[in-house]
Motif scaffolding. Sequence first.
Motif, short mmCIF file in Angstrom:
data_model
loop_
_atom_site.label_atom_id
_atom_site.label_comp_id
_atom_site.label_asym_id
_atom_site.label_seq_id
_atom_site.Cartn_x
_atom_site.Cartn_y
_atom_site.Cartn_z
N ASP A 180 68.87 79.44 62.89
CA ASP A 180 70.09 78.70 62.40
C ASP A 180 69.33 77.79 61.29
O ASP A 180 68.19 77.58 61.15
CB ASP A 180 70.67 77.93 63.58
CG ASP A 180 69.74 76.56 63.84
OD1 ASP A 180 70.30 76.23 65.03
OD2 ASP A 180 68.77 76.32 63.43
N ASP A 225 68.03 74.53 59.22
CA ASP A 225 67.49 73.32 59.75
C ASP A 225 68.17 72.18 59.14
O ASP A 225 68.70 72.20 58.20
CB ASP A 225 66.06 73.06 59.45
CG ASP A 225 65.11 74.31 60.15
OD1 ASP A 225 65.24 74.73 61.25
OD2 ASP A 225 64.15 74.73 59.75
N LYS A 226 68.58 71.23 60.24
CA LYS A 226 69.14 69.82 59.74
C LYS A 226 70.43 70.15 58.96
O LYS A 226 70.63 69.56 57.90
CB LYS A 226 68.28 69.22 58.88
CG LYS A 226 66.99 68.70 59.65
CD LYS A 226 65.96 67.63 58.76
CE LYS A 226 64.77 67.36 59.58
NZ LYS A 226 63.86 66.39 58.69
N ARG A 268 61.74 83.74 56.16
CA ARG A 268 61.60 82.67 56.44
C ARG A 268 60.82 81.82 55.15
O ARG A 268 61.27 80.54 54.75
CB ARG A 268 60.84 82.21 57.78
CG ARG A 268 60.64 80.53 58.26
CD ARG A 268 59.75 80.28 59.04
NE ARG A 268 58.66 80.59 58.43
CZ ARG A 268 57.74 80.04 57.60
NH1 ARG A 268 58.06 78.97 57.16
NH2 ARG A 268 56.36 80.42 57.14
N GLU A 319 61.97 78.98 52.39
CA GLU A 319 61.33 77.47 51.99
C GLU A 319 60.65 77.39 50.42
O GLU A 319 60.65 76.44 49.98
CB GLU A 319 60.11 77.23 53.04
CG GLU A 319 59.17 78.16 52.84
CD GLU A 319 57.69 77.72 53.84
OE1 GLU A 319 58.07 76.69 54.51
OE2 GLU A 319 56.72 78.37 54.02
N THR A 379 65.63 75.32 54.95
CA THR A 379 64.60 76.06 55.76
C THR A 379 65.41 76.66 57.07
O THR A 379 66.52 76.11 57.45
CB THR A 379 63.53 75.21 56.18
OG1 THR A 379 63.80 74.01 56.97
CG2 THR A 379 62.80 74.86 54.98
N THR A 380 64.83 77.49 57.60
CA THR A 380 65.62 78.18 59.04
C THR A 380 64.49 78.05 60.08
O THR A 380 63.23 78.37 59.83
CB THR A 380 66.05 79.36 58.70
OG1 THR A 380 66.88 79.93 59.81
CG2 THR A 380 65.04 80.39 58.29
N SER A 381 65.12 77.97 61.10
CA SER A 381 64.26 78.38 62.54
C SER A 381 64.63 79.67 63.18
O SER A 381 65.93 79.72 63.17
CB SER A 381 64.36 77.03 63.51
OG SER A 381 63.75 76.21 62.88
N LYS A 432 62.56 74.80 67.14
CA LYS A 432 63.24 73.72 66.80
C LYS A 432 62.17 72.39 67.41
O LYS A 432 61.81 71.44 66.75
CB LYS A 432 64.55 73.27 67.46
CG LYS A 432 65.55 74.43 66.70
CD LYS A 432 66.07 73.75 65.34
CE LYS A 432 67.20 74.73 64.58
NZ LYS A 432 67.33 74.27 63.42
N ARG A 476 60.63 72.77 63.71
CA ARG A 476 61.50 73.57 62.61
C ARG A 476 60.68 74.40 61.52
O ARG A 476 59.61 74.05 61.48
CB ARG A 476 62.56 72.61 61.92
CG ARG A 476 63.33 71.77 62.96
CD ARG A 476 64.55 70.97 62.10
NE ARG A 476 65.30 70.19 63.06
CZ ARG A 476 65.17 69.11 63.59
NH1 ARG A 476 63.92 68.48 63.14
NH2 ARG A 476 66.04 68.57 64.51
N ASN A 477 61.61 75.06 60.83
CA ASN A 477 60.93 76.06 59.96
C ASN A 477 59.81 77.10 60.30
O ASN A 477 58.82 77.23 59.69
CB ASN A 477 60.22 75.26 58.76
CG ASN A 477 60.19 76.23 57.32
OD1 ASN A 477 60.68 77.32 57.14
ND2 ASN A 477 59.19 75.69 56.49
#
Length: 423
Positions: A294, A296-297, A360, A364, A379-381, A413, A417-418
């Motif tokens: 998902d 991030d933030k 990923r 970023e 970004t994504t985790s 997370k 994260r990321n």
Amino acid sequence: MVASKVLIVDDSRAITKLVSSIAQQAGFTPVVASCARDIEHVLDDPTHFLCACVDYNLPDAPNGEAIDFVLGQAIPTFVLTGHLSETIRDTILSKPVIDYVPKETVQSFDYVGRLLVRLRDNRNVKILLVDDAKSSRTFMLALLARHNFNVLEADNGKTALKVIQQHPDIKVVVTDNEMPEMNGINLVSEIRKSYSSDQMAIIGISGTNALSLSARFLKNGANDYLTKPFSHEEFFTRIFRNLEFIENVDKAKYAANHDFLTDLTNRRAFFELAPALAQQAFTQDQSCCIAIMDLDKFKSINDTYGHDTGDEVLVEMAKRLKSHFREQTIITSRFGGEEFCVFFSNVSKDEAAGRLEFFRHHLETFAFELSNGQPLAVTTSIGLSAIKPDSDNTQLVIDQAISQADQALYQAKHQGRNLLVEF
């Protein structure tokens, strides 16, 4: 070269402006001539024109002479007319035109828009003509060629089944009944063993006067029936009505299986598709993996920039997922909100981890470009889990792998994260 222009011949500025707008909305470049003598001046290369829209009555061509000239340039033509008497209608239909459109209502010009789109898309629509009479096939082939259909032929039912086997994407079958080897009614029954009426439409035709024949065709699975001889208009009406039915069903199925915003496979379709791919991989001793990710933030993106921007981010995320994971053995899905899932079939956990880590890093590194021109860093985790082979309960092991990937995502997370975390 793909024909990208539409020739519009009309002495009314209002009509040429309206039809030009319709052509542009359909993705074409309109080329306008206000009278018959101007046609030669605006024609560069006739092969560049998808079709022409020609007024029947022009000041220098009052009786359809401009239609004949344009048809003589091998440009498919449909006719606009403000006066449609039976005599004018018969005159128009005596020419090899696509269709005629009365200048009567707004709906008439809606039809022009649909017709342009249909002419563009028909190149990819396959129609099979089945008739032992070559003259009958040639007649129908000439009619369908006006609308740019991709037409296939067969002279009996058995040959038709072979053609269908080679071209399973045929949309409409038009079949006579009285044929050697296999007649039309038996052909319908054979086709229906593999294709439903909303996958492949069948129109029965016959010159026989038997009143029961139409009912026999329909009871054996045909969608429609025509008695020979039939008019051009009736033939096209039946073709388009059945084709539109299939296309509407296809659209409904697509909408049911895809997320409206991102156009990715939705959660429901994921759980229909993944077990079959996993089972196929297991029988070949291949590995499968599932990744849950998902953004991030994401809530702060919605709170700071608004939900419209949040939707832009989700759409861009989907585009990048589809770009990075193109294979048919991979399912990219939106599970809901900002959560996405990637199912890998025939891919080891190490390979999946490598590809996900690359994705990923790509996110970023390359910011999302918003519609307002501003870049936004996203970004994504990611949580990754392997699916344990189990031929007895594939659905269960997929559910377990999703749960494990969720746990790994939670760890990513929690760790800042990321990140990509493997279960």
